[in-house]
Motif scaffolding. Structure first.
Motif, PDB file in Angstrom:
ATOM      1  N   ASN A  64       0.711  -1.234  -0.414  1.00  0.00           N
ATOM      2  CA  ASN A  64       0.508   0.054   0.420  1.00  0.00           C
ATOM      3  C   ASN A  64       1.128   1.362   0.155  1.00  0.00           C
ATOM      4  N   GLY A  65       0.519   2.018  -1.476  1.00  0.00           N
ATOM      5  CA  GLY A  65       1.611   3.380  -0.807  1.00  0.00           C
ATOM      6  C   GLY A  65       2.493   3.625  -2.093  1.00  0.00           C
TER       7      GLY A  65
ATOM      8  N   ALA B 292       0.897   5.660  -5.997  1.00  0.00           N
ATOM      9  CA  ALA B 292       0.737   7.076  -5.831  1.00  0.00           C
ATOM     10  C   ALA B 292       0.386   8.142  -6.657  1.00  0.00           C
TER      11      ALA B 292
END
Length: 297
Positions: free
Chosen positions: A203-204, A207
């Protein structure tokens, strides 16, 4: 009178039997009709279900059809996951693929990013030696670095969608009017996100503002990049490039300079050769271009 009285009940019995038979026959005919109709409905339903099951299912990475009026051109060299060289109008030019961004492999400041080598490797697999179809950008077809902007199709399939489907790219650089396939590409990207493939595995990392390698620490992809970044213990003669001297000279060889304008090489005959500080030196044009540098204008 006795004879008449005897015959009359007989007629009643015969009439009753006849009516009973008609009623029984009508009931049988109704059942037969209902059974026939039910069988027909069942057959129609089965046929309809069979047709739906037999219909081809369109996969996400094939939802974009190759345009009829595209430019057909030969791939000369893959640079990375979203950039490659082609022979266009009798010249070798750089193509920057529209609407996607892949992790870097040799950026002057960002270096190599996790899944950058995989994106580049997949581009090689898809494009090496191929003739591709380019659908050129509407606004002149060039970016600020002079690269040709285009949607790319290989073997009839969208190259952008294939990179996204593998989790090796993100949808990016969305600038009208070049947004023709944005909805389809976002749908493919979402599928990769849901499956947590590649750049979406942490996650991330991927982006809206780019890729964030620090979030990948501890993963195999990050460790692989760290290993790749270690300097190789090779003798100077084994390298295709020669080191620049402390003052930025290359002893008469081609100078490679890296700036906000990109990676540019200067020939000894170029007007700004003497004042250019070299970060890399090359023996010939081929070495410079293979390293991702372009000629000074």
């Amino acid at each position: 009178m006795k004879k008449t009285n005897w015959i009359k009940p007989f007629y009643w019995v015969v009439a009753a039997l006849f009516l009973s038979g008609c009623a029984a026959g009508g009931e049988l005919n109704t059942d037969a009709s209902t059974s026939s109709s039910s069988a027909q409905l069942s057959s129609d339903a089965d046929h309809s279900a069979g047709s739906a099951a037999d219909a081809p299912v369109q996969t996400d990475d094939s939802a974009i059809e190759e345009p009829a009026g595209g430019v057909h051109t030969k791939v000369i060299k893959v640079v990375d996951g979203d950039t490659f060289h082609v022979l266009y109008q009798k010249k070798v030019v750089t193509v920057r693929v529209l609407l996607i961004d892949t992790p870097e492999t040799h950026h002057p400041s960002l270096g190599v990013q996790p899944y950058g080598p995989e994106a580049s490797s997949n581009a090689h697999k898809l494009l090496d030696g191929k003739t591709v179809t380019l659908e050129l950008a509407k606004n002149g077809g060039r970016d600020k670095y002079g690269r040709l902007l285009a949607y790319v199709f290989v073997d009839g399939r969208s190259f952008e969608a294939l990179q996204l489907a593998a989790g090796l790219a993100r949808v990016a650089y969305v600038y009208p009017p070049n947004t023709k396939y944005i909805d389809q590409l976002r749908a493919v990207e979402q599928q990769a996100k849901t499956k947590r493939l590649g750049v979406w595995s942490v996650n991330g990392y991927a982006a809206a503002d780019g890729f964030h390698p620090d979030l990948m620490k501890g993963t195999d992809a990050y460790r692989e990049i760290q290993e790749r970044s270690k300097p190789a213990n090779k003798p100077a003669s084994a390298s295709a490039e020669s080191n620049s001297s402390p003052d930025g000279a290359c002893q008469g060889k081609i100078k490679g300079n890296i700036s906000s304008r990109g990676k540019i090489y200067h020939m000894p005959s170029d007007p700004y050769y003497k004042v250019t500080k070299a970060e890399r030196c090359f023996k010939n044009r081929s070495e410079a271009e293979n390293a991702g540098f372009r000629a000074a204008k």
